[in-house]
Design an enzyme around this catalytic site. Structure first.
Site, PDB file in Angstrom:
ATOM      1  N   HIS A 159       0.854  -1.190   0.000  1.00  0.00           N
ATOM      2  CA  HIS A 159       0.000   0.000   0.000  1.00  0.00           C
ATOM      3  C   HIS A 159       0.893   1.244   0.000  1.00  0.00           C
ATOM      4  O   HIS A 159       2.017   1.210   0.518  1.00  0.00           O
ATOM      5  CB  HIS A 159      -0.913  -0.013   1.238  1.00  0.00           C
ATOM      6  CG  HIS A 159      -1.961   1.049   1.155  1.00  0.00           C
ATOM      7  ND1 HIS A 159      -1.729   2.347   1.525  1.00  0.00           N
ATOM      8  CD2 HIS A 159      -3.233   1.009   0.696  1.00  0.00           C
ATOM      9  CE1 HIS A 159      -2.821   3.059   1.312  1.00  0.00           C
ATOM     10  NE2 HIS A 159      -3.744   2.270   0.817  1.00  0.00           N
ATOM     11  N   GLU A 202      -3.464   3.048  -7.282  1.00  0.00           N
ATOM     12  CA  GLU A 202      -3.931   4.218  -6.528  1.00  0.00           C
ATOM     13  C   GLU A 202      -2.914   5.357  -6.649  1.00  0.00           C
ATOM     14  O   GLU A 202      -1.817   5.235  -6.097  1.00  0.00           O
ATOM     15  CB  GLU A 202      -4.054   3.881  -5.043  1.00  0.00           C
ATOM     16  CG  GLU A 202      -5.010   2.767  -4.727  1.00  0.00           C
ATOM     17  CD  GLU A 202      -5.315   2.690  -3.231  1.00  0.00           C
ATOM     18  OE1 GLU A 202      -6.470   2.474  -2.909  1.00  0.00           O
ATOM     19  OE2 GLU A 202      -4.401   2.880  -2.405  1.00  0.00           O
ATOM     20  N   SER A 215     -11.505   6.193   3.161  1.00  0.00           N
ATOM     21  CA  SER A 215     -12.137   7.287   3.907  1.00  0.00           C
ATOM     22  C   SER A 215     -13.606   7.511   3.555  1.00  0.00           C
ATOM     23  O   SER A 215     -14.375   7.952   4.412  1.00  0.00           O
ATOM     24  CB  SER A 215     -11.340   8.583   3.723  1.00  0.00           C
ATOM     25  OG  SER A 215     -11.168   8.875   2.356  1.00  0.00           O
TER      26      SER A 215
END
Ligand code: G3P
Length: 219
Positions: free
Chosen positions: A93, A141, A199
């Site tokens: 990540h 991402e 989030s």
């Protein structure tokens, strides 16, 4: 695990830690049952057992280390993660990046113990490199959009398109700023096999409503 999928990374958010992790995972399961949409959750190592025991949707670790049984104090042992009930693990990540050699070793260890691997990549180019290690999924991402209000689908559709065209052997998820069914729908239209987000759910006043809306992007 069924694709397309919505994977929610609980990170270290208070709303998604300990007892809260359990409640939030149960809401994911409820929405998955109601909508028929495939959901998975990525929880902290300390919550893996508790959450895996109480939901049937896939539960992921957020990280593992490429260690084996023995003297590795503080490491996240793949066997322990598997025994705690995890279906798979996230790796690399943006908030827990690994060198390529550590990543390759981690994917290998995950496979040895039967953990599904979802490996994050910052760019389509990085995704193409990582694809050589044959993970089960790659989640692209752009780091600058993580935790923000503008989704990858709106801000960087070309990243989705490029990742999908550059990586042929591994299905692509995309994430960063994903909050709505429209974001999910657009990502799928551009060739993604699902989304990875955090989030939008962990900071939501009503996660049930947000998850139900996100699911609509896959219906
Ligand atoms: O792992 C998912 C994540 O990095 C994206 O975070 O908060 O932008 O959905 P967020």
């Amino acid at each position: 695990m069924r694709l397309p999928i919505i994977i929610v990374n609980f990170k270290n958010y208070e709303s998604a830690t300990g007892e809260n992790a359990l409640k939030l995972a149960q809401i994911h399961q409820e929405v998955s049952r109601e909508t028929g949409v495939s959901f998975a959750v990525c929880v902290q190592a300390s919550d893996l057992y508790r959450v895996s025991q109480s939901v049937e949707i896939p539960v992921f670790a957020q990280h593992i280390d490429p260690v084996t049984y023995g003297s590795h104090t503080g490491s996240v042992l793949p066997e322990a993660v598997k025994q705690a009930g995890a279906y798979g693990t996230l790796l690399n990540h943006a908030e827990r990046q690994l060198s390529l050699d550590v990543l390759e070793a981690s994917i290998k260890r995950a496979k040895e113990v039967g953990l599904f691997t979802c490996v994050c990549a910052n760019t389509p180019e990085a995704a193409a490199e990582i694809a050589k290690f044959n993970p089960d999924l790659i989640a692209v991402e752009p780091p600058e959009l993580i935790g923000g209000d503008i989704s990858i689908s709106n801000a960087k559709p070309e990243v989705i398109r490029n990742a999908v065209s550059m990586v042929k052997n591994v299905k692509i998820l995309v994430g960063a700023g994903v909050k709505t069914s429209e974001d999910v729908k657009k990502a799928i239209e551009l060739g993604a096999s699902g989304v990875l987000l955090a989030s939008g759910v962990t900071k939501a006043k009503n996660p049930y409503e947000v998850l139900t809306d996100l699911a609509k992007g896959l219906l």
